[in-house]
Every structure is written in C-alpha cells, then in structure tokens.
Design a protein around this motif. Sequence first.
Motif, short mmCIF file in Angstrom:
data_model
loop_
_atom_site.label_atom_id
_atom_site.label_comp_id
_atom_site.label_asym_id
_atom_site.label_seq_id
_atom_site.Cartn_x
_atom_site.Cartn_y
_atom_site.Cartn_z
N ALA A 1 0.68 -1.30 -0.03
CA ALA A 1 -0.04 0.02 0.05
C ALA A 1 1.03 1.30 -0.02
O ALA A 1 0.51 2.28 -0.59
N ASP A 2 1.87 1.32 0.66
CA ASP A 2 2.85 2.28 0.73
C ASP A 2 3.43 2.79 -0.71
O ASP A 2 3.56 3.98 -0.95
N ARG A 3 3.50 1.77 -1.22
CA ARG A 3 4.33 1.94 -2.68
C ARG A 3 3.10 2.52 -3.62
O ARG A 3 3.21 3.37 -4.35
N MET A 4 1.88 2.00 -3.42
CA MET A 4 0.86 2.63 -4.23
C MET A 4 0.50 3.95 -3.96
O MET A 4 0.25 4.85 -5.02
N LEU B 1 -17.32 -1.07 -3.71
CA LEU B 1 -17.28 -2.27 -2.77
C LEU B 1 -18.27 -2.44 -1.82
O LEU B 1 -18.69 -1.22 -1.39
N PRO B 2 -18.77 -3.47 -1.49
CA PRO B 2 -19.89 -3.58 -0.26
C PRO B 2 -19.21 -3.20 1.09
O PRO B 2 -17.91 -3.30 1.18
N LYS B 3 -19.96 -2.48 1.80
CA LYS B 3 -19.28 -2.35 3.29
C LYS B 3 -19.01 -3.50 4.09
O LYS B 3 -18.21 -3.46 5.12
N ASN B 4 -19.65 -4.69 3.81
CA ASN B 4 -19.40 -5.91 4.69
C ASN B 4 -18.56 -6.74 4.21
O ASN B 4 -18.57 -8.08 4.00
N ARG B 5 -17.46 -6.26 3.59
CA ARG B 5 -16.29 -7.06 3.06
C ARG B 5 -15.19 -7.14 4.26
O ARG B 5 -15.27 -6.67 5.33
N GLN B 6 -14.37 -8.08 3.81
CA GLN B 6 -13.17 -8.26 4.71
C GLN B 6 -11.81 -7.71 4.26
O GLN B 6 -11.67 -7.83 3.05
N THR B 7 -11.34 -6.44 4.65
CA THR B 7 -10.19 -5.91 4.05
C THR B 7 -8.83 -5.97 4.69
O THR B 7 -8.96 -6.20 5.83
N LEU B 8 -7.71 -6.29 3.71
CA LEU B 8 -6.65 -6.73 4.42
C LEU B 8 -5.52 -5.44 3.69
O LEU B 8 -5.81 -5.25 2.27
N MET B 9 -4.70 -4.91 4.27
CA MET B 9 -3.73 -4.03 3.90
C MET B 9 -2.32 -4.32 4.28
O MET B 9 -2.19 -4.50 5.66
N PHE B 10 -1.53 -4.39 3.51
CA PHE B 10 0.00 -4.72 3.97
C PHE B 10 0.81 -3.65 3.34
O PHE B 10 0.63 -3.07 2.12
N LEU C 1 -5.18 5.92 5.56
CA LEU C 1 -5.91 5.00 4.57
C LEU C 1 -6.45 4.12 5.27
O LEU C 1 -7.65 3.51 5.06
N ALA C 2 -5.74 3.62 6.24
CA ALA C 2 -6.24 2.40 6.85
C ALA C 2 -7.48 2.58 7.88
O ALA C 2 -8.55 2.03 7.74
N LYS C 3 -7.51 3.91 8.37
CA LYS C 3 -8.45 4.52 8.96
C LYS C 3 -9.81 4.53 8.20
O LYS C 3 -11.09 4.23 8.61
N ASN C 4 -9.66 5.08 7.18
CA ASN C 4 -10.87 5.28 5.92
C ASN C 4 -11.24 3.81 5.49
O ASN C 4 -12.72 3.61 5.19
N ILE C 5 -10.60 2.71 5.30
CA ILE C 5 -11.08 1.55 4.67
C ILE C 5 -11.21 0.46 5.57
O ILE C 5 -11.80 -0.67 5.02
N LEU C 6 -10.54 0.50 6.57
CA LEU C 6 -10.67 -0.78 7.65
C LEU C 6 -11.47 -0.75 8.74
O LEU C 6 -11.51 0.53 9.23
N ASN C 7 -11.93 -1.95 9.14
CA ASN C 7 -12.95 -1.97 10.33
C ASN C 7 -12.25 -2.62 11.60
O ASN C 7 -12.28 -3.80 11.26
N ASN C 8 -11.70 -1.74 12.26
CA ASN C 8 -11.33 -2.21 13.65
C ASN C 8 -10.31 -3.46 13.30
O ASN C 8 -10.35 -4.62 13.90
N PRO C 9 -9.04 -3.06 12.54
CA PRO C 9 -8.33 -3.86 12.13
C PRO C 9 -7.38 -4.43 13.21
O PRO C 9 -7.20 -3.83 14.12
N VAL C 10 -6.99 -5.87 12.93
CA VAL C 10 -5.84 -6.24 14.03
C VAL C 10 -4.54 -6.13 13.11
O VAL C 10 -4.46 -6.16 11.94
#
Length: 431
Positions: free
Chosen positions: A158-161, A177-186, A197-206
């Motif tokens: 993601a940093d490169r993008m 995209l649907p809101k009830n998806r599972q999102t992964l960011m590396f 970006l993580a705050k905008n597209i992820l939901n309570n991420p681990v």
Amino acid sequence: MKFTELNLDDSVLEALDAMNFSECTPIQEKTIPVLLKGCDVIGVAQTGTGKTAAYLLPVINKLCTGNYPKDAVNCLIMSPTRELAQQIDQQMEGFAYFMPVSSVAVYGGNDGVRFEQEKRGLTLGADVIIATPGRLISHIQMGYVDLSKVSFFILDEADRMLDMGFYDDIMQIVKLLPKNRQTLMFSATMPVKIQQLAKNILNNPVEVKIAVSKPAEKIIQTAYICYEPQKMGIIRSLFKNNIESRILIFASSKLKVKDLTNSLKRMHLNVGEMHSDLDQSQRDEIMNEFKAGRVNILVATDIVARGIDIDDIRLVINYDVPHDSEDYVHRIGRTARANNDGCAITLVNEEEQFKFKQIEDFLGKEIYKIPVPSELGESPAYEPKKNSFKGKRPNHRQPSKQKQGNKGNRSNRQHERYSSQRSAQQSSIRK
C-alpha cells in the motif's frame, strides 16, 4: 509453526505439500489465523517475508469451503506494479492447484487480446482479480465491472501505491465495494498517509507487525564515494573478470538504464534492460531470460525493486543512491534470499552524499566505503553535511587539486576490512 497446525482445508495443505512448503514464516503464522476468523488486518512487513502467502492461503481456503457466488468477483487484490501482479497470480495458481478457484491478473502494457481476456474475467466472474489501479479503473470506466459482491479486498504494498499517486484511484474503487467485506492491507512502512488510509477503509483491524524494515544481516553492504563521471569506470573495474552469477543494477531513470546497458554491451557482457518504455511482452521476455540465466546482468529502474522473485541474485548495484531508505531496503533485498549470500554496492556522488547518510542513519550503522580504483583519479571526501547543497546543483567536474577523501593512512585493521569486502564482492560477481 507448521502449516498443518493451522485450520486450513486438506486441499490447501495438499498444494502446499506439492510446493514443498511446510513451515510458516512469522508473518504467515501471525496473519493466517486472524484472517480465517474474518478480521480486517493491517500487516506491516517488508518484501521477502512471505506476506503474499499470508493473505492468499486463508482467502483461497475460504473461497473453496464457503458459499460464494460463481458469477461474481469474490476477491480483489490491488498491486502497485504489473510485475508484482504477475508474481501474485503465479503464486495463486500454485496454491489453488487442487481447488476450483479461478483468478485473472489485470494490468497495463498488454495488447487488445489480453484486454478482452481481462474483460471476460471481470464480467463473467473470476474468484480472484489481481489488478493494478490504473488498469482496473480503465475497465471500470467502460461500465461493465461489478464489484458489489466482493468479499475480500486486499491492498498489497500500500505504501508503494500511495507513493505512485494511486490514492484517488484506490478510493474510487473502494466506493464500488460492499461495506460488509473483509479488508486486508499490507505495507512495509506505516507513515501518516498509510495510517489515514487504514482508518478510512478498514474496520477495527488487527495489526500484525514483523520487525522494522531492515536489510538481511548477511548482505555485505559497501559503497564507493565518487564523482558522477567515475561511476562507469567503477562498473568497468568490477566487471573486468568473467561474470557467471546473476547481477541486478538499479539506475534512477530509464535514460540512465539505456545508457548503462549500451555501455555494458560494448564490454561484450550478457546484459538486459528493464524500464517503462518496454511493452509487456518485452519485459516478460527479459525477465524470463534473466531467471533462466541466459542474461547475467539486468539493468533496471525501480520498477523491479519489488515483486521480482529470484533467489540466487548474488550482487545488487545501486548506480544511483535510491530516493529514500525504504527503496534502498527493497533494492538490496533482491540478494541474499533463500539462505544465499549476497553483496550490495552503492555508487555515491557528491550530490547524493546527504541522501546516503540518511540511509545509514536509518540502518543505524556506517556502510563501509571502498576506495575508488586509483586509475580513476582522485575521489571526493565523504562529507554529507557539507554536500547537502541546500537545493543548489553541484559541479561534478573533478578539480585538479581535490583532496583524496578515500586515501591516506589506514590502519592494518582497515586494510584487512577492505580486502575482505573486496574479496567478497569479486566472489559474488564471479560465482
């Protein structure tokens, strides 16, 4: 931990066994169980840690065991470059070999036939779409892309993008995209823009974090402090003997890549070039030639710094100092892979000294400076603070009475260190 200890389907384990994968890497051990539970994840790990398998395996596992639509895109993976997209697609094919999970890679630089193949995958529904942002946007603008049923959304590097200016494209895609998806960011790093970006597209991420992005300790790192016109002379001195190993040379622009490649060809060396002026078929051909060993030296822009998957590159040369510390790590990380040894050499002109010092500060150590060959004349002293230039462009002409920065009295210990480093470099070139 072994893969058999994870809650993976037998068909996934069978594919891993066929590929001789048995032990998890740290990122895989920490990420796979979390993803299997359905949590969003932000993973901080540099290239070469096995992060691709860390997200592909649980997604494939879910796709082959869950009830997902057959005529829709179920997983969307975003990649910053076509090379990384190709690599992800190749790993996807291996991991899903024993399962009815389909994938299509979507990236630019192809002919009309390839575009039609991508269109079919997007319209008829491929389980996994691996895409570069620009190419996917092109398809979306044609009006036939439906991402409303995507269950898994993955951003790799993601940093490169974001560095490449894809933020707006990513957010445009996210809106589809649907809101009830599972999102992964590396990401290899976590600057403020990535956190936002993580705050905008992820939901309570681990958050899964694997060490600080640093080069492997076994990479022998050295540098030459030189004038810009001396760089080609240093390259000639390094390559004056027979070359049998694979060598990767990074240059800052495609013009420099072309000039350097032509110079090496005049030395009758087996060299190829990789840059954005080549179409996809040409880039594929060069990469295949390099992987097969029919090309010993590959000269490239940063287009291949991430995503290249060759284990026996023995030497990486930075013809120019990379833009920042992370680019340096990713460049030299192409060597010393799969328990092999490797060397990294950086050529540093006066203007680049300050940038190189910042890289040393990031690494927390001083990189050993090898003296410029005496036949190339005097070299500048290493004075990064003095040579920060404060926005002024330096004069690269060699003054007639410049103090030799890399000469003078050296202790026996310095002589021994220089001999050891030089011997290791020559060994890496010849192997």
